[in-house]
Enzyme design. Structure first.
Site, short mmCIF file in Angstrom:
data_model
loop_
_atom_site.label_atom_id
_atom_site.label_comp_id
_atom_site.label_asym_id
_atom_site.label_seq_id
_atom_site.Cartn_x
_atom_site.Cartn_y
_atom_site.Cartn_z
N TYR A 129 -4.27 0.68 3.91
CA TYR A 129 -5.28 -0.35 3.66
C TYR A 129 -5.92 -0.86 4.95
CZ TYR A 129 -3.76 -1.39 -1.21
OH TYR A 129 -3.49 -1.35 -2.55
N SER A 139 0.83 -1.21 0.00
CA SER A 139 0.00 0.00 0.00
C SER A 139 0.87 1.26 0.00
CB SER A 139 -0.90 0.00 1.24
OG SER A 139 -0.10 -0.10 2.42
N CYS A 141 2.84 -7.18 1.60
CA CYS A 141 1.81 -6.55 2.44
C CYS A 141 0.96 -7.66 3.01
CB CYS A 141 0.98 -5.61 1.56
SG CYS A 141 -0.43 -4.88 2.42
N ASN A 142 0.94 -7.78 4.32
CA ASN A 142 0.16 -8.84 4.96
C ASN A 142 -1.34 -8.63 4.73
OD1 ASN A 142 2.16 -10.37 7.07
ND2 ASN A 142 2.77 -8.26 6.71
N CYS A 194 2.97 -6.66 9.96
CA CYS A 194 2.64 -5.65 8.93
C CYS A 194 3.99 -5.18 8.43
CB CYS A 194 1.86 -4.50 9.54
SG CYS A 194 1.79 -3.01 8.51
N THR A 195 4.14 -5.05 7.11
CA THR A 195 5.48 -4.76 6.59
C THR A 195 5.95 -3.33 6.89
OG1 THR A 195 4.49 -4.32 4.42
CG2 THR A 195 5.42 -6.52 4.79
N HIS A 196 5.05 -2.47 7.33
CA HIS A 196 5.50 -1.14 7.77
C HIS A 196 6.25 -1.21 9.10
CE1 HIS A 196 2.66 0.45 4.76
NE2 HIS A 196 3.16 1.66 4.97
N1 DGL Z 1 2.08 -2.82 4.94
C1 DGL Z 1 0.80 -3.39 5.04
C2 DGL Z 1 0.77 -4.73 5.72
O1 DGL Z 1 1.75 -5.44 5.70
C3 DGL Z 1 -0.44 -2.56 5.16
C4 DGL Z 1 -0.41 -1.27 5.90
C5 DGL Z 1 -1.65 -0.44 5.59
O2 DGL Z 1 -1.79 0.01 4.46
O3 DGL Z 1 -2.49 -0.28 6.50
O4 DGL Z 1 -0.23 -5.15 6.24
#
Ligand code: DGL
Length: 257
Positions: free
Chosen positions: A39, A8, A70-71, A182-184
């Protein structure tokens, strides 16, 4: 042919960074759905539409594999994407399995951080009910962290206070592992390791995902490539400033070690 990464926003760069270290002879394309980030607080139907649109654009590039870094997008869209597109598509899920295994003998608990949408999806609930036979897992969404990250706020007192507030309900002496689902979130590994007691390990899915990606490429005789680590940055809002932001986020990770 390039290897594509999709998220995202900036989060998937934590996975791209791992792939760049392990596969220096590849070229990459990174696509951020900047028109729709985050997302994690949106509906399932919205996210499915956004992910499909994004992947339609990515697939126009010459790519030999696509990593849904992105999970949240994986839990909503991976089956549909694999039905539509016939290139290898690698997804991600919170690393609950290795975390539970790591703590089985000590009986310590596992704290999973992920987006609200990931945690409420059937895919995650099934994963936990399959793996967590001893009831060791607690799950907590960190929606604000995605926003901090998108603003390149990677450390500082506000971040430390944020984590302290989120961790306050838990007796951390009972926990053995924190999962960054979450990858962030791996952008905050450094800050988090200073806040958490020393005995707590932090795990995320990037190493496992890149292992899987390399195996898939190996099995189809597509390794090594003939590239040199070039990244083509793309985003859905056609925002030049965001391209700079993505480069900065990668540089932040590269400076860690
Ligand atoms: N980086 C995303 C994940 O791994 C989503 C973060 C988001 O857009 O809320 O879930």
């Amino acid at each position: 042919m390039k290897i594509a990464f999709f998220d995202s926003g900036l989060g998937g760069i934590t996975v791209l960074n791992e792939a760049m270290k392990r596969m220096p002879q590849e070229d990459f394309v990174y696509f951020a759905d900047t028109a729709h980030v985050p997302y994690g607080m949106k509906s399932k139907d919205e996210v499915l539409t956004f992910v499909k649109q994004s992947v339609d654009t990515i697939i126009q590039e010459e790519v030999k594999a696509l990593v849904i870094a992105c999970n949240t997008a994986t839990s909503i869209a991976i089956s549909e994407l694999r039905r539509i597109h016939h290139i290898p598509i690698i997804g991600m899920e919170p690393a609950v399995k290795p975390a539970v295994e790591m703590n089985r003998s000590s009986g310590k608990r596992v704290l999973v951080f992920a987006t609200k949408l990931t945690l409420q999806e059937a895919k995650y609930r099934e994963l936990v009910s399959r793996i967590d036979d001893m009831g060791m897992v607690d799950s907590v969404p960190l929606p604000e962290l995605v926003q901090f990250c998108e603003n390149l706020m990677m450390d500082g007192p506000q971040i430390v206070d944020y984590f302290k507030t989120k961790l306050a309900p838990f007796d951390l002496s009972n926990f053995g592992t924190v999962v960054l689902g979450c990858t962030h979130y791996p952008f905050y590994r450094g800050v988090l390791s200073q806040i958490l007691p020393n005995h707590i390990q932090i795990v995320d899915g990037s190493i496992g995902t890149v292992n899987h990606l390399m195996q898939v490429l190996q099995d189809s005789n597509q390794l090594p490539g003939t590239g040199n680590g070039h990244v083509k940055w793309m985003c859905s809002s056609l925002d030049d400033a965001y391209i700079k932001k993505m480069e900065k986020a990668l540089a932040f990770l590269q400076a860690v070690k």
